[in-house]
Design an enzyme around this catalytic site. Sequence first.
Site, mmCIF file in Angstrom:
data_model
loop_
_atom_site.group_PDB
_atom_site.id
_atom_site.type_symbol
_atom_site.label_atom_id
_atom_site.label_comp_id
_atom_site.label_asym_id
_atom_site.label_seq_id
_atom_site.Cartn_x
_atom_site.Cartn_y
_atom_site.Cartn_z
ATOM 1 N N GLU A 195 0.827 -1.209 0.000
ATOM 2 C CA GLU A 195 0.000 0.000 0.000
ATOM 3 C C GLU A 195 0.857 1.253 0.000
ATOM 4 O OE1 GLU A 195 -3.405 0.531 2.452
ATOM 5 O OE2 GLU A 195 -3.820 -1.618 2.618
ATOM 6 N N SER A 262 4.180 -20.172 -1.263
ATOM 7 C CA SER A 262 4.045 -21.617 -1.076
ATOM 8 C C SER A 262 3.538 -22.258 -2.356
ATOM 9 C CB SER A 262 3.070 -21.972 0.061
ATOM 10 O OG SER A 262 3.458 -21.382 1.271
ATOM 11 N N ASP A 334 -6.636 -9.815 0.951
ATOM 12 C CA ASP A 334 -6.391 -8.441 1.394
ATOM 13 C C ASP A 334 -7.041 -8.233 2.750
ATOM 14 O OD1 ASP A 334 -5.791 -5.811 1.651
ATOM 15 O OD2 ASP A 334 -6.943 -5.111 -0.069
ATOM 16 N N ASP A 337 -5.615 -2.944 6.020
ATOM 17 C CA ASP A 337 -5.807 -1.610 5.450
ATOM 18 C C ASP A 337 -5.035 -0.578 6.270
ATOM 19 O OD1 ASP A 337 -7.312 -2.260 3.281
ATOM 20 O OD2 ASP A 337 -9.223 -1.524 4.069
#
Length: 822
Positions: A195, A262, A334, A337
Amino acid sequence: MALVFRWLIRLAAALLVLSVLAVSMVYWLASRSLPDYTAEVRVPNLERPVEIVRDNANVPHVFGSEDADVFFGLGFAHAQDRLWQMTTLRRTAQGRLSEVFGATTLDVDKLLRRFDIYALSVASLEAMDEKTQNALRAYAAGVNARLDQINDDALGRGAPEMFLFNAPMAPWRPADSVAIIKLMGLQLSGHLDAEVVRARISLALPDEARIRDILPDAPGAGVAALPKYAGLFPTARQFSQTVPFKPHPLSPFKRTALAGASNAWAAAPSRSASGGTLLANDPHLGFTAPAIWYLARLELQSGGVIGATIPGVPVVLTGRSADLGWGLTSSYLDDQDVYIEEINPANREEYRTPDGFKKFLTRSSIINVKDQDPVTLTLRWTDNGPVLPGSHYNLASVTPPGHVVSVNWTVLSQRDTTLQAAIELMSAKTVGEGIAAASLFIAPSQNLTLVDRETIAMKTIGAAPKRDPNHQSQGRMPSPGWIAANRWQGTLPFTANPGFVAPAGGILGNTNNKTVHRPFPNHMSFLWGDTQRIQRWQRLMQGRQVHTRDSFIEAQLDTVSFTARSLLPLIGAELWFTGEAAPAGTTEALRQRALTLLAGWSGEMNEHLPEPLIYATWLRALQDRLIRDELGPLATEFEHVEPLFIERVFRDVEGASAWCDVFQSAPVETCADMARLALDDALLEISQTYGTALESLRWGDAHQATHDHPVLGQVPVLRYFVNIRQSTSGGDHTLMRGRTKGSAPNPFHNVHGAGYRGVYDFADPDSSVFVTSTGQSGHFLSRHYDDLAQLWRRGEYIPMSLDQDLARAASVGVTQLIPQNQ
């Protein structure tokens, strides 16, 4: 003169004797902490005997009458082999490293205190059921039983590092295990870093198309245009000078490029030669010595489970039982934030909310620092989460004056039932039961791949934030925390997480690639960990009608780079076989030799070949030339080659070839010019480091796996005993992933990859295999410190069997834990 000579001889002999005595004393003290695996130990807080059988690879097979006894035994075994690792993990989570290491780790402690991981772990215990709490208490009692044995029998403080650092170890508590799982969540996430980088790039590049070039979305359905960061904050600019983010080796915070990764893939009976299901899993983390993974078998009341554990946590996180196999890959959900919080100019103890200004929730925290005065830290929390320092991932560079930064993150939950889910999963018998158990998983989010004897499945597990459709940045960049639409509205139901059960094709897998496309706000992520390995995986899986255990192993160990095969024809299109032969000894002649080698190369990143080193150095130099003039100091944020960026530039997607022209120079450079200049740069670098004999180069000389001790790895002399260095194949974009360091010096050191590999075959479960990248012991004097390392390097495995007789055959010892009152 003769008298002086005799005295010099005597003095030298005395010094030699003293040196031998000193070394012998050090060795004796260090070796006292080597565990005796063949012993009968009377321990408190145990009601029934426990037996720990260690097979010939030193994998403990723990047997007990009740589950609590088995967890007790695992705690004892973990403390026998990995006590120092456990104590450093716990101290990291608690923000108490500086008590041992002094001011060098003070910044790590400050940051961990701000996240308040340990307090959240204590609170989360109350959210777990009695079964999980009993397991955690029993495990803690097993760890503490080993601590008692060390103290009572003077066993060298339990680990040689304890002699070098005064680190008294407090009794283990159930919350410590919860904290380590949360710590892994910090290590696996790259969204915060991403971000900030996107915001900084948005400020630096005026053209949105160029932002899409350097920060490309994973291929698939398009994503709606986003506002620029300057649009969120009209006075936005680069607010402070940036500094390279180089975390301490003990810090759990990694750059996006070195966050979790992974591989996992599964085959249904219809795609298996033996008629049974297959599962392969190799989770990728930063390399350390010892590896983070520890192999173990637990004989629970529901049946035996065997696989990889993390010392400090009483769970087989990836492995199998007699009926079910499970593997983990980072989902890249996600779940994080970043918010810009406005401080009240009239009262700096308040911040703006949708309902006006509100006081920060504050608390003082004292950090004790070795050889220095304690440091008092004021922790501040907003409704969105903890307030972070501007130095973290260069947050200050995107924070306007009069503002601070906070972060909301699922790992910060006070009702984290992740460990309860993991313990329930070990008792599941079917894919359905496994998915049901995983519904309690909170963080870190993972893709859980499951196979029972008939069915295969993959389910994204972990809490997914519920966002407002009007979120200003869609969670891709820091956003104003006082705008209600930017705030989370709880979490989505578990049923909304992507899942695939019994696919028609009979094959499923994940390489951290994009799994689904959903429009915001029901999206999974805009950031994915792979767009390249998945291409090679698809070819290997679909290249066979049916698979076997060995074909799955072959895929795990595959070192062919799809990226090299696809990019080299693009960037070298106007360089190959052009012009006349150049005079020997010239730059042109060296370039032609390099191109000739690459022209006949298959793309295999084999440690013994020269072509991977030429290719990797060329791509690295090329990306730097393309972005350096546009991004300036921001170019240092891109230490790893982004293949989609290179492809966009050389295919001129949306005018991306503009990156090839150096705008600060008068001539207009073409992409062919940049490719040629970058190749010359690469060959000069190679010549200065390895010589001009290109045919004699070895990729493995540069691509050494660096299993370094995070504390002693830089200490002179000691580092030769504690670090494990190996020449390795693979690279950033191969299925046998060997993620490179990226930064100088030694940018191609292999620092991140599969510390554990497992392949489970349910047609013949005892033919299943696994291996770790170092060894079971954390004691560098133990033969089990690095005995698995060479097997791992050569692509070999050890048996994964639940057969008790096989475990006892040629075992290295059997430990009997006897209740103290018997």
